[in-house]
Design an enzyme around this catalytic site. Structure first.
Site, PDB file in Angstrom:
ATOM      1  CG  HIS A 309       3.586 -12.767  -0.936  1.00 40.31           C
ATOM      2  ND1 HIS A 309       4.540 -12.217  -0.118  1.00 40.31           N
ATOM      3  CD2 HIS A 309       2.528 -11.931  -0.914  1.00 40.31           C
ATOM      4  CE1 HIS A 309       4.080 -11.099   0.384  1.00 40.31           C
ATOM      5  NE2 HIS A 309       2.865 -10.888  -0.075  1.00 40.31           N
ATOM      6  CG  ASP A 367      -5.152  -9.838  -3.450  1.00 41.59           C
ATOM      7  OD1 ASP A 367      -6.091  -9.604  -2.675  1.00 41.59           O
ATOM      8  OD2 ASP A 367      -4.190  -9.077  -3.609  1.00 41.59           O
TER       9      ASP A 367
HETATM   10  N1  ACO Z   1       2.720 -17.640 -12.204  1.00 39.80           N
HETATM   11  C1  ACO Z   1       3.739 -18.282 -12.843  1.00 39.80           C
HETATM   12  N2  ACO Z   1       5.039 -18.172 -12.509  1.00 39.80           N
HETATM   13  C2  ACO Z   1       5.338 -17.371 -11.480  1.00 39.80           C
HETATM   14  C3  ACO Z   1       4.340 -16.670 -10.751  1.00 39.80           C
HETATM   15  C4  ACO Z   1       2.997 -16.833 -11.156  1.00 39.80           C
HETATM   16  N3  ACO Z   1       2.010 -16.187 -10.496  1.00 39.80           N
HETATM   17  N4  ACO Z   1       4.914 -15.948  -9.776  1.00 39.80           N
HETATM   18  C5  ACO Z   1       6.239 -16.166  -9.869  1.00 39.80           C
HETATM   19  N5  ACO Z   1       6.486 -17.031 -10.893  1.00 39.80           N
HETATM   20  C6  ACO Z   1       7.810 -17.590 -11.266  1.00 39.80           C
HETATM   21  C7  ACO Z   1       8.649 -16.562 -12.008  1.00 39.80           C
HETATM   22  O1  ACO Z   1       8.474 -16.648 -13.410  1.00 39.80           O
HETATM   23  C8  ACO Z   1      10.046 -16.972 -11.578  1.00 39.80           C
HETATM   24  O2  ACO Z   1      10.412 -18.134 -12.305  1.00 39.80           O
HETATM   25  P1  ACO Z   1      11.973 -18.381 -12.713  1.00 39.80           P
HETATM   26  O3  ACO Z   1      12.715 -18.481 -11.413  1.00 39.80           O
HETATM   27  O4  ACO Z   1      11.947 -19.616 -13.505  1.00 39.80           O
HETATM   28  O5  ACO Z   1      12.357 -17.157 -13.499  1.00 39.80           O
HETATM   29  C9  ACO Z   1       9.870 -17.415 -10.129  1.00 39.80           C
HETATM   30  O6  ACO Z   1       8.494 -17.871 -10.046  1.00 39.80           O
HETATM   31  C10 ACO Z   1      10.104 -16.298  -9.109  1.00 39.80           C
HETATM   32  O7  ACO Z   1       9.242 -15.219  -9.421  1.00 39.80           O
HETATM   33  P2  ACO Z   1       9.597 -13.685  -9.271  1.00 39.80           P
HETATM   34  O8  ACO Z   1       8.804 -12.898 -10.256  1.00 39.80           O
HETATM   35  O9  ACO Z   1      11.092 -13.528  -9.271  1.00 39.80           O
HETATM   36  O10 ACO Z   1       9.088 -13.438  -7.805  1.00 39.80           O
HETATM   37  P3  ACO Z   1       8.815 -12.014  -7.164  1.00 39.80           P
HETATM   38  O11 ACO Z   1       9.020 -12.190  -5.719  1.00 39.80           O
HETATM   39  O12 ACO Z   1       9.613 -10.955  -7.844  1.00 39.80           O
HETATM   40  O13 ACO Z   1       7.281 -11.721  -7.493  1.00 39.80           O
HETATM   41  C11 ACO Z   1       4.922 -11.658  -7.324  1.00 39.80           C
HETATM   42  C12 ACO Z   1       6.245 -11.915  -6.590  1.00 39.80           C
HETATM   43  C13 ACO Z   1       4.951 -10.270  -7.991  1.00 39.80           C
HETATM   44  C14 ACO Z   1       3.774 -11.650  -6.308  1.00 39.80           C
HETATM   45  C15 ACO Z   1       4.727 -12.759  -8.399  1.00 39.80           C
HETATM   46  O14 ACO Z   1       4.676 -14.017  -7.782  1.00 39.80           O
HETATM   47  C16 ACO Z   1       3.466 -12.516  -9.242  1.00 39.80           C
HETATM   48  O15 ACO Z   1       3.532 -11.792 -10.237  1.00 39.80           O
HETATM   49  N6  ACO Z   1       2.304 -13.128  -8.843  1.00 39.80           N
HETATM   50  C17 ACO Z   1       1.070 -12.937  -9.545  1.00 39.80           C
HETATM   51  C18 ACO Z   1       0.441 -11.601  -9.143  1.00 39.80           C
HETATM   52  C19 ACO Z   1      -0.131 -11.602  -7.743  1.00 39.80           C
HETATM   53  O16 ACO Z   1      -0.845 -12.512  -7.348  1.00 39.80           O
HETATM   54  N7  ACO Z   1       0.166 -10.523  -6.980  1.00 39.80           N
HETATM   55  C20 ACO Z   1      -0.367 -10.357  -5.619  1.00 39.80           C
HETATM   56  C21 ACO Z   1       0.748 -10.364  -4.619  1.00 39.80           C
HETATM   57  S1  ACO Z   1       0.114 -10.391  -3.005  1.00 39.80           S
HETATM   58  C22 ACO Z   1      -0.387  -8.856  -2.681  1.00 39.80           C
HETATM   59  O17 ACO Z   1       0.069  -7.897  -3.155  1.00 39.80           O
HETATM   60  C23 ACO Z   1      -1.498  -8.706  -1.745  1.00 39.80           C
END
Ligand code: ACO
Length: 432
Positions: A309, A367
């Site tokens: 998140h 979720d």
């Molecule tokens: N699985 C694997 N790796 C992940 C995940 C994941 N679900 N989420 C983040 N990471 C990793 C990224 O690759 C990144 O790694 P790095 O630092 O080595 O490059 C690090 O964790 C940070 O991730 P970001 O993408 O920079 O985090 P951001 O805050 O931009 O994204 C998000 C947040 C979009 C929710 C992301 O965690 C994601 O895509 N999650 C899966 C989708 C999801 O569950 N969305 C629902 C969100 S809640 C809602 O809307 C109700």
């Protein structure tokens, strides 16, 4: 004010110094007010994804991502989830205070009075292909509401804004259920205003003209909780989309349709559908390590859906509530042998111990569990994000109203760092 804290920005390129006020709300970190930065110093700020940018003042929802705190108008989500009804929370978010009995009764009546949709909207629904995704239908039909209610879309009139908010909160369940009925080829069921909000939605989803249907209390209770948890979440992507669309003076129905479009993506509200797709793809607990390895592989676009998140870096308080309720609902619905839930728990266990996820503070979000409950209630996967949109409409209309009532409202207009060609002359086609 002389003693107010300020932040000085020094441009090392030319040695200029500029001082900016540090602004504080009632909770949370301060924010540097850089609205005059460009005028004074000739530079922009750059913050893709708005990692450190507050886009507005708001008094609706507060999140402390490090502590796992979520407050609606100051009330902890845990207390509201345990004790309130969804329409009570809707009233709180929209009007700012919890209603007393009389206010709640009147509000419920107003909302239930607006549940019907114009008969011509049904023809609109019929225009969609038989297998259109319910989110596509929702987006289109909500946008089209402005064509039916142009009598009350003067956005500068506070009473019209309120009526539009009531209409949206009331009609979303009707449109959502209608989009599902269209999808499965069953007749549209008219709302029943003698039922409570969530029970009426279940009725419109699952009743048919040829058999009696009484919504179960367990299902109603579970929906009430899920809707409360999804009702608002500060300046997330879809809410910011609603605000940006609304900042130009666009009508509320068009703004909410824009929010629905933004919510649809798998990185946002679409995640609940994607979680179930992912669990189905994983198939068996034995396959979990393989998928964890894929999630960690930078060359693989696969991510663990329902993990991570932008704001919560400790845990998602909504996920904590929903995880417990998930157990209860599955047990009560005698669906506790649901293999996907076992799979989800195993995935959660391994991921929470894995260094990659621990280091990056990637916890299950709301979720991760909501889809499993929806599935146990008989709500199909294609409807999961629609359910989210239905609940979030309350947050969207509250933010839109807050923004439109603010005398300092300006059109939202970000800038950019341009990487295109410098000026060049047009070349006639024969010479290219
Ligand atoms: N699985 C694997 N790796 C992940 C995940 C994941 N679900 N989420 C983040 N990471 C990793 C990224 O690759 C990144 O790694 P790095 O630092 O080595 O490059 C690090 O964790 C940070 O991730 P970001 O993408 O920079 O985090 P951001 O805050 O931009 O994204 C998000 C947040 C979009 C929710 C992301 O965690 C994601 O895509 N999650 C899966 C989708 C999801 O569950 N969305 C629902 C969100 S809640 C809602 O809307 C109700």
């Amino acid at each position: 004010m002389a003693n107010d804290p300020t932040v000085t920005i020094i441009n090392n390129a030319n040695g200029s110094r500029h001082e900016y006020p540090l602004k504080f709300g009632s909770l949370g970190p301060g924010a540097i007010d850089i609205s005059s930065l460009y005028r004074e110093s000739g530079v922009f700020t750059y913050d893709p994804g708005f990692m450190a940018t507050a886009s507005c003042h708001s008094a609706i929802t507060f999140i402390d991502g490090d502590q796992g705190v979520l407050l609606y108008r100051g009330y902890p989500i845990e207390q509201l989830a345990a004790r309130a009804s969804f329409l009570e929370v809707a009233y709180l978010l929209y009007y700012g205070e919890l209603p007393d009995e009389k206010q709640l009764g009147e509000f419920e009546q107003i909302i239930m009075r607006h549940t019907m949709i114009n008969e011509n909207l049904k023809d609109f629904l019929d225009g969609f292909h038989y297998d259109a995704h319910p989110m596509a239908i929702l987006c289109g039909v909500v946008g089209s509401l402005s064509a039916f209610y142009h009598d009350s879309i003067d956005v500068n009139n506070p009473r019209y804004r309120e009526v539009s908010a009531h209409r949206l909160i009331a009609k979303l369940p009707t449109i959502a259920a209608a989009s599902y009925k269209h999808y499965i080829g069953e007749p549209f069921m008219y709302p029943r205003n003698d039922l409570r909000y969530c029970a009426n939605f279940l009725y419109m989803m699952f009743a048919t003209p040829c058999a009696d249907y009484e919504p179960s209390l367990i299902a109603e209770k579970a929906l009430n909780l899920l809707f409360i948890l999804h009702a608002d979440h500060e300046q997330n992507a879809s809410t910011s989309t609603v605000r940006l669309a609304g900042s130009s003076g666009a009508n509320p129905f068009a703004c909410i349709a824009a929010g629905i479009a933004s919510l649809w993506g798998p990185a946002h509200g679409g995640a609940n559908e994607a979680v179930l797709d992912m669990l189905t793809e994983i198939g068996h607990v034995d396959n979990v390590p393989k998928f964890i390895a894929r999630a960690k592989d930078k060359d693989d676009s696969f991510r663990l859906m329902g993990f991570g998140h932008r704001v919560y870096k400790n845990y998602d308080p909504r996920a904590k509530i929903i995880r417990e309720v998930c157990h209860q609902v599955l047990a009560e619905l005698a669906d506790n042998k649901n293999p996907l839930f076992d799979l989800a728990l195993e995935l959660e266990r391994i991921a929470l111990e894995d260094e990659y996820f621990v280091e990056r503070k990637l916890y299950p979000n709301v979720d991760f569990y909501s889809g499993i409950i929806y599935q146990a209630l008989g709500i199909p996967r294609s409807m999961f994000t629609v359910m989210f949109a239905l609940a979030r409409t309350v947050g969207w209309v509250s933010h839109w109203t807050e923004m439109m009532s603010d005398s300092a409202l300006r059109i939202g207009r970000p800038r950019q760092i341009y990487h295109g060609s410098p000026p060049r002359d047009y070349v006639p086609i024969s010479k290219r």
